[in-house]
Design a protein around this motif. Sequence first.
Motif, mmCIF file in Angstrom:
data_model
loop_
_atom_site.group_PDB
_atom_site.id
_atom_site.type_symbol
_atom_site.label_atom_id
_atom_site.label_comp_id
_atom_site.label_asym_id
_atom_site.label_seq_id
_atom_site.Cartn_x
_atom_site.Cartn_y
_atom_site.Cartn_z
ATOM 1 N N ASN A 93 -4.278 -77.837 -38.303
ATOM 2 C CA ASN A 93 -4.067 -77.273 -39.631
ATOM 3 C C ASN A 93 -5.396 -76.931 -40.304
ATOM 4 O O ASN A 93 -5.473 -76.018 -41.137
ATOM 5 C CB ASN A 93 -3.278 -78.268 -40.482
ATOM 6 N N ASN A 94 -6.452 -77.660 -39.920
ATOM 7 C CA ASN A 94 -7.780 -77.359 -40.455
ATOM 8 C C ASN A 94 -8.220 -75.941 -40.091
ATOM 9 O O ASN A 94 -8.933 -75.289 -40.866
ATOM 10 C CB ASN A 94 -8.807 -78.366 -39.932
ATOM 11 N N GLY A 95 -7.799 -75.473 -38.918
ATOM 12 C CA GLY A 95 -8.160 -74.124 -38.511
ATOM 13 C C GLY A 95 -7.555 -73.076 -39.429
ATOM 14 O O GLY A 95 -8.222 -72.090 -39.787
ATOM 15 N N THR A 136 -6.827 -89.455 -33.463
ATOM 16 C CA THR A 136 -5.952 -90.521 -33.933
ATOM 17 C C THR A 136 -5.449 -90.119 -35.311
ATOM 18 O O THR A 136 -6.023 -89.241 -35.969
ATOM 19 C CB THR A 136 -6.697 -91.861 -34.030
ATOM 20 N N LEU A 137 -4.382 -90.730 -35.759
ATOM 21 C CA LEU A 137 -3.830 -90.367 -37.060
ATOM 22 C C LEU A 137 -4.815 -90.603 -38.204
ATOM 23 O O LEU A 137 -4.990 -89.708 -39.044
ATOM 24 C CB LEU A 137 -2.525 -91.129 -37.319
ATOM 25 N N PRO A 138 -5.486 -91.775 -38.284
ATOM 26 C CA PRO A 138 -6.458 -91.949 -39.373
ATOM 27 C C PRO A 138 -7.569 -90.902 -39.354
ATOM 28 O O PRO A 138 -7.969 -90.396 -40.404
ATOM 29 C CB PRO A 138 -7.005 -93.359 -39.130
ATOM 30 N N MET A 139 -8.064 -90.569 -38.156
ATOM 31 C CA MET A 139 -9.118 -89.565 -38.066
ATOM 32 C C MET A 139 -8.621 -88.209 -38.565
ATOM 33 O O MET A 139 -9.313 -87.514 -39.327
ATOM 34 C CB MET A 139 -9.598 -89.437 -36.613
ATOM 35 N N ALA A 140 -7.416 -87.821 -38.141
ATOM 36 C CA ALA A 140 -6.869 -86.529 -38.557
ATOM 37 C C ALA A 140 -6.641 -86.487 -40.061
ATOM 38 O O ALA A 140 -6.884 -85.460 -40.703
ATOM 39 C CB ALA A 140 -5.558 -86.261 -37.813
ATOM 40 N N ILE A 141 -6.192 -87.597 -40.646
ATOM 41 C CA ILE A 141 -5.950 -87.631 -42.092
ATOM 42 C C ILE A 141 -7.258 -87.516 -42.861
ATOM 43 O O ILE A 141 -7.370 -86.755 -43.828
ATOM 44 C CB ILE A 141 -5.200 -88.919 -42.476
ATOM 45 N N VAL A 142 -8.271 -88.264 -42.429
ATOM 46 C CA VAL A 142 -9.554 -88.252 -43.142
ATOM 47 C C VAL A 142 -10.197 -86.868 -43.074
ATOM 48 O O VAL A 142 -10.603 -86.297 -44.102
ATOM 49 C CB VAL A 142 -10.496 -89.321 -42.568
ATOM 50 N N ILE A 143 -10.300 -86.310 -41.870
ATOM 51 C CA ILE A 143 -10.939 -85.000 -41.722
ATOM 52 C C ILE A 143 -10.128 -83.917 -42.428
ATOM 53 O O ILE A 143 -10.686 -83.050 -43.117
ATOM 54 C CB ILE A 143 -11.134 -84.661 -40.233
ATOM 55 N N THR A 145 -8.181 -84.275 -45.002
ATOM 56 C CA THR A 145 -8.327 -84.434 -46.445
ATOM 57 C C THR A 145 -9.648 -83.854 -46.935
ATOM 58 O O THR A 145 -9.698 -83.172 -47.968
ATOM 59 C CB THR A 145 -8.239 -85.924 -46.829
ATOM 60 N N VAL A 146 -10.708 -84.100 -46.192
ATOM 61 C CA VAL A 146 -12.025 -83.568 -46.578
ATOM 62 C C VAL A 146 -12.016 -82.038 -46.551
ATOM 63 O O VAL A 146 -12.482 -81.380 -47.489
ATOM 64 C CB VAL A 146 -13.119 -84.123 -45.652
ATOM 65 N N VAL A 239 -1.325 -78.269 -48.086
ATOM 66 C CA VAL A 239 -1.169 -79.708 -48.336
ATOM 67 C C VAL A 239 0.204 -80.164 -47.865
ATOM 68 O O VAL A 239 0.366 -81.213 -47.224
ATOM 69 C CB VAL A 239 -1.374 -80.029 -49.824
ATOM 70 N N GLY A 240 1.235 -79.363 -48.183
ATOM 71 C CA GLY A 240 2.583 -79.705 -47.741
ATOM 72 C C GLY A 240 2.721 -79.712 -46.239
ATOM 73 O O GLY A 240 3.410 -80.566 -45.666
ATOM 74 N N PHE A 241 2.066 -78.769 -45.566
ATOM 75 C CA PHE A 241 2.096 -78.747 -44.107
ATOM 76 C C PHE A 241 1.505 -80.035 -43.540
ATOM 77 O O PHE A 241 2.070 -80.647 -42.623
ATOM 78 C CB PHE A 241 1.306 -77.545 -43.585
ATOM 79 N N ALA A 242 0.364 -80.447 -44.069
ATOM 80 C CA ALA A 242 -0.283 -81.656 -43.571
ATOM 81 C C ALA A 242 0.612 -82.872 -43.758
ATOM 82 O O ALA A 242 0.782 -83.692 -42.835
ATOM 83 C CB ALA A 242 -1.620 -81.856 -44.286
ATOM 84 N N LEU A 243 1.215 -83.011 -44.925
ATOM 85 C CA LEU A 243 2.110 -84.136 -45.181
ATOM 86 C C LEU A 243 3.319 -84.109 -44.246
ATOM 87 O O LEU A 243 3.765 -85.153 -43.750
ATOM 88 C CB LEU A 243 2.558 -84.122 -46.639
ATOM 89 N N GLY A 244 3.849 -82.924 -44.002
ATOM 90 C CA GLY A 244 4.998 -82.808 -43.114
ATOM 91 C C GLY A 244 4.679 -83.225 -41.692
ATOM 92 O O GLY A 244 5.466 -83.919 -41.036
ATOM 93 N N PHE A 245 3.511 -82.823 -41.178
ATOM 94 C CA PHE A 245 3.122 -83.213 -39.824
ATOM 95 C C PHE A 245 2.904 -84.724 -39.724
ATOM 96 O O PHE A 245 3.203 -85.333 -38.691
ATOM 97 C CB PHE A 245 1.860 -82.465 -39.400
ATOM 98 N N ILE A 246 2.384 -85.325 -40.777
ATOM 99 C CA ILE A 246 2.220 -86.785 -40.778
ATOM 100 C C ILE A 246 3.571 -87.471 -40.666
ATOM 101 O O ILE A 246 3.754 -88.429 -39.894
ATOM 102 C CB ILE A 246 1.479 -87.239 -42.047
ATOM 103 N N VAL A 247 4.538 -86.990 -41.434
ATOM 104 C CA VAL A 247 5.881 -87.574 -41.390
ATOM 105 C C VAL A 247 6.489 -87.430 -40.000
ATOM 106 O O VAL A 247 7.087 -88.381 -39.460
ATOM 107 C CB VAL A 247 6.781 -86.918 -42.453
#
Length: 288
Positions: A93-95, A136-143, A145-146, A239-247
């Motif tokens: 999603n960052n791309g 990993t999930l934490p890494m993907a969330i942190v990057i 978010t930044v 932002v919604g896309f990122a939250l959806g992929f996390i879920v």
Amino acid sequence: MALTRGRQYCRSPALPALLNAVLDALWFSILVKAVVTAATVIVSAVAAEKSGPFWGGLIVGLPVSAGPAYVMLAIEYDDAFLAQASLTSLAGNNGAVIFILVLVYIAPRMSLLPSLFLATAAWIVVAFLVRAIEWTLPMAIVIGTVVLAATLWLTRDVQPGPPTGRTIRPRWYHLPARAAAVGFFVAGVVTLGNVIGPEATGILSVYPVTLTSLLVLVMPRLGGQTTAALMAGIVRSMVGFALGFIVIYLTVIPWGAALSLSAGLAVMLVWAAFRLAHHSWSQRRTAS
């Protein structure tokens, strides 16, 4: 498998070949996705011209591209594959965010083709970086978010430009051309899934094909500055896309694909509803 069923249909003497192909669930899903995505691009372009960049960005920010692709992946592959693909989609999603950021800054200064070339090149670079990292999930969330926070801040003051005097008049070939492009894209993602694996599949599923189509349709008509404002609005939808992929990543294995994808879609739609409510509140506050 859906493709196997399709081949069996085609051998049936009782049904014409065209009807057999339509009855195949996989190809029918591709057709639906292609038509919906192409229609969304045109509706978003018209909304951006008639009502402003916010409405165009809100419409195109709906999960009309990645959503149906994940439904077809759920038909073809198991829950573990979907979990890994959703994690890579979260990173990939960052791309799309970088793709938009590049367009925001260069669209007002360059013509269509150079803008599209540079934005796509930026996406490819990010895609290769994503592919090279074991996420990993934490890494993907942190990057993520930044990247999102930085892009939201950098695009906070983008405003539409003056009208160009040209109205959007979709030609007869716009819808079929975009439908064909999207259909081939989704078919490729699903077909190559067994070859390229869940990580690369996750990256391809978030390639900004809808943004590319929207750019080709909007920029020649509304100009680079309004296109930049439209793209800046789409960033808010990411932002919604990122939250959806996390879920999806967290729930697909314990809940199963159907419930997990429904929950991810619901999160994306709730975010879109929140944006709409915030926009309405801001408009009322400004008017008062």
